[in-house]
Design a protein around this motif. Structure first.
Motif, short mmCIF file in Angstrom:
data_model
loop_
_atom_site.label_atom_id
_atom_site.label_comp_id
_atom_site.label_asym_id
_atom_site.label_seq_id
_atom_site.Cartn_x
_atom_site.Cartn_y
_atom_site.Cartn_z
N ALA B 7 -0.21 -1.69 1.46
CA ALA B 7 1.16 -1.38 1.86
C ALA B 7 2.15 -1.94 0.84
O ALA B 7 3.13 -1.28 0.47
N THR B 8 1.88 -3.16 0.36
CA THR B 8 2.76 -3.77 -0.63
C THR B 8 2.79 -2.93 -1.90
O THR B 8 3.85 -2.70 -2.48
N VAL B 9 1.59 -2.49 -2.32
CA VAL B 9 1.52 -1.68 -3.54
C VAL B 9 2.34 -0.41 -3.36
O VAL B 9 3.15 -0.05 -4.22
N GLY B 10 2.17 0.24 -2.21
CA GLY B 10 2.91 1.47 -1.94
C GLY B 10 4.41 1.23 -1.99
O GLY B 10 5.16 2.00 -2.61
N LEU B 11 4.84 0.13 -1.37
CA LEU B 11 6.27 -0.22 -1.32
C LEU B 11 6.80 -0.44 -2.73
O LEU B 11 7.87 0.05 -3.11
N VAL B 34 7.99 -2.58 -12.57
CA VAL B 34 7.64 -2.77 -11.16
C VAL B 34 6.41 -1.95 -10.80
O VAL B 34 5.46 -2.44 -10.18
N ILE B 35 6.39 -0.69 -11.26
CA ILE B 35 5.21 0.15 -10.98
C ILE B 35 3.97 -0.47 -11.64
O ILE B 35 2.89 -0.52 -11.04
N LEU B 41 -1.62 -5.16 -9.01
CA LEU B 41 -2.01 -5.66 -7.70
C LEU B 41 -3.11 -4.78 -7.10
O LEU B 41 -4.09 -5.28 -6.53
N ALA B 42 -2.96 -3.47 -7.28
CA ALA B 42 -3.97 -2.54 -6.77
C ALA B 42 -5.31 -2.78 -7.45
O ALA B 42 -6.35 -2.73 -6.81
N VAL B 43 -5.26 -3.08 -8.76
CA VAL B 43 -6.50 -3.33 -9.49
C VAL B 43 -7.23 -4.54 -8.91
O VAL B 43 -8.44 -4.51 -8.70
#
Lengths: 496, 130
Positions: B7-11, B34-35, B41-43
């Motif tokens: 969710a954090t990554v999406g945000l 930011v992206i 983070l996703a990695v």
């Protein structure tokens, strides 16, 4: 064998370091850079000689055994592309000797060219998805520096477009590589081929893979993701434009070909999508070129349209079509770089690259006109030049499996390409210069440029006349591509 | 735990995209950063976040609850590369400000679409640049 395996990366990297060490003497840097590119050509030639026999060179880096180490794999396609990269690198470095007038010349140019060659060769030989990401970054950061080299408002402006769209593609690539690892537990291309080949891929893995193909499509400038290319290539220094035109999008195309043939060797839904994308890319690229009135902008749009042909070969997925894609890749790199070289010199003679402000070059420099005509006719697909065979094979492959629309689009694109090329011919070479013949200049030191363009034109003619030899190689390369089991065996075979 | 990270990554990606759509080039650069960090983070999270112990493996045994070391290695590489690209983007941003006197994205990129300027008559080799 291991030394030969890493040589395509080591040679430009060592050259880069030597150039850095000698950076105080501009001339020595240029000589070192030329020698380095020459050495890369030699390595490429050697690799082709080794790979032509069917050997797949493979090894694991860092001494880790097969599924854990980073694999480097060189098959026929990789070997041919390394060789052609060396040729284009050498051509660029030599051609740059003729272009002193621009602030972009000098030692920085050579450093970044070598950096770019390192990244491009690395991308061609790696067998690991994350490693591919790293090589993309190496070539990308070098290309960022190259495109902005020399500065000025126009170049910075083009760089902004180039920078941000490529950054986004890169981030997408990184994300998809991570997701692919999360879903399959492997980053090796051989491992991915096993997972997908065994039908064990989860929907999540497929989504991650599609995301990765999307990132490659941005790099390869496929419809509808090609906008960054014609918006930026024309601002760079002429040798830089030519280097980009020859190599950069082709790395994206190579990555697409490598990954798609490994994970989906049989035609499937993805190939259907790629087929439409390829047709749209061919048409939109060539129509976009028709609307342009500057030499490099016309040629930039033609890069897009030509990439469509290569992807068409991949999308049809028959052995003949794949061979056509490989042949097209080799032919296109030579021809496209050469056209940008000729365009750069023509612009310097005429004083502008706006077609309206050009003219009279046929009378002023007949040799240049001939050197333009050869790659231009080859690009349009006139026999017996290399482009004819490339297009012929792809159209035949389309007709063989009844893809009438694709064949029609490919032929139509060829006609429009010829139209575009004759537009440049008429405007820049045939018509009189708007300011009279005295406005035409004779730049100092055109000899290196002429030599480069003549050599590349000769190569185009040679590929055309010796099409049988090149096509045999391309067919053999395509056979390797359509057999993922052989690739996996080569990677797993060596214990590291 | 993974859900929260996802969710954090999406945000963060949403935030980054929103910033990239801004007219000001400065915010576009920051949006890319930011992206980039969201993707880092996703990695990290693709290695699953269950493991607690450090992944030091003694010969022949695997510690219970070991964290997956591979994504950590990947993300280190990605952070370093991302940092280099960010610095380069800042350099380009500064040049754009100097050359164009504005950081408005449209006005900066419009310059590349103008007709090609006439080339100066060739001067003799300018030699080494500073």
């Amino acid at each position: 064998m291991k030394a030969l395996l890493v040589a395509p990366v080591l040679v430009p990297l060592v050259t880069l370091i030597l150039c850095l060490l000698a950076r105080r003497q501009a001339r020595r840097v240029a000589v070192l850079s030329t020698l380095g590119a020459l050495a890369l050509c030699a390595v490429g030639g050697w690799l082709v000689a080794v790979a032509a026999g069917g050997t797949v060179l493979a090894g694991q880096m860092g001494g880790w055994a097969a599924p854990y180490g980073i694999s480097l794999v060189i098959d026929r396609l990789s070997a041919a592309l390394v060789a052609i990269t060396g040729v284009v690198g050498l051509a660029t470095v030599v051609y740059a000797r003729s272009c002193d007038g621009d602030a972009a010349g000098g030692r920085d140019f050579h450093l970044f060219v070598q950096g770019l060659l390192t990244g491009v060769c690395g991308a061609f030989i790696t067998g690991d998805v994350f490693n591919l990401y790293v090589w993309f970054e190496v070539l990308l950061i070098s290309s960022f520096a190259l495109i902005v080299l020399g500065g000025g408002a126009r170049r910075v402006s083009g760089t902004v477009v180039y920078l941000f769209l490529n950054l986004l593609a890169t981030l997408l690539f990184l994300l998809s590589a991570a997701l692919l690892y999360g879903a399959t537990g492997t980053l090796g291309m051989a491992g991915l081929a096993e997972v997908f080949g065994a039908g064990e891929a989860t929907p999540g893995a497929t989504v991650a893979l599609v995301l990765m193909l999307l990132a490659f499509s941005i790099k390869a400038a496929l419809f509808p993701l090609f906008g960054w290319l014609p918006a930026s290539y024309h601002v760079a220094w002429a040798p830089v434009s030519a280097l980009f035109a020859g190599l950069l999008t082709k790395v994206g195309v190579y990555a697409l070909i490598r990954l798609v043939t490994l994970v989906w060797p049989e035609a499937g839904p993805a190939h259907g999508v790629l087929l439409w994308v390829a047709c749209a890319t061919m048409l939109v690229g060539v129509l976009g070129a028709a609307a342009q009135t500057e030499v490099r902008r016309i040629l930039s749009f033609h890069i897009v349209s030509q990439v469509g042909y290569m992807v068409l070969g991949l999308a049809l997925a028959t052995p003949l079509a794949l061979a056509g894609a490989v042949f097209y890749l080799i032919h296109h790199i030579v021809v496209k770089a050469n056209l940008f070289f000729v365009g750069g010199l023509a612009a310097r003679m005429a004083g502008s690259e706006r077609l309206a402000a050009m003219g009279g070059l046929y009378a002023h420099a007949p040799w240049l006109a001939i050197l333009f005509a050869i790659p231009a006719l080859s690009l349009a697909g006139i026999p017996p030049l290399s482009g004819f065979w490339a297009k012929f094979v792809l159209v035949k492959a389309s007709l063989d499996i009844g893809a009438w629309v694709a064949a029609g689009v490919a032929l139509l694109t060829g006609v429009f390409t010829l139209l575009s090329m004759s537009k440049i011919w008429n405007e820049a070479f045939l018509k009189a210069h708007p300011d009279g013949p005295q406005a035409l200049r004779t730049p100092a030191r055109t000899r290196p440029a002429m030599a480069v363009m003549a050599a590349l034109a000769a190569l185009t003619v040679a590929i055309g006349l010796g099409a049988g030899v090149v096509m045999d190689y391309a067919v053999a390369a395509a056979a390797q591509l359509s057999d993922p089991a052989g690739y996996i065996a080569a990677v797993r075979g060596e214990g590291g | 735990m993974e859900i929260i990270v996802a969710a954090t990554v999406g945000l963060l990606v949403a935030l980054g995209v929103w910033m990239m759509l801004d007219r000001n080039l400065v915010r576009v650069v920051l949006g890319v950063v930011v992206i980039g960090n969201a993707i880092n983070l996703a990695v990290v999270s693709v290695g699953r976040l269950g493991g607690q112990a450090a992944a030091f493996v003694a010969a022949g045994e695997v510690p219970a609850q070991a964290a997956n070391p591979l994504p950590q290695a990947l993300v280190l590489t990605a952070i370093v590369i991302g940092f280099a690209l960010f610095v380069f983007a800042l350099g380009v941003l500064k040049r754009a400000w100097v050359e164009h006197g504005t950081t408005e994205t449209d006005r900066v990129t419009a310059q590349a679409e103008t007709p090609a300027p006439d080339l100066p008559v060739d001067k003799p080799a300018s030699g080494e640049r500073a």
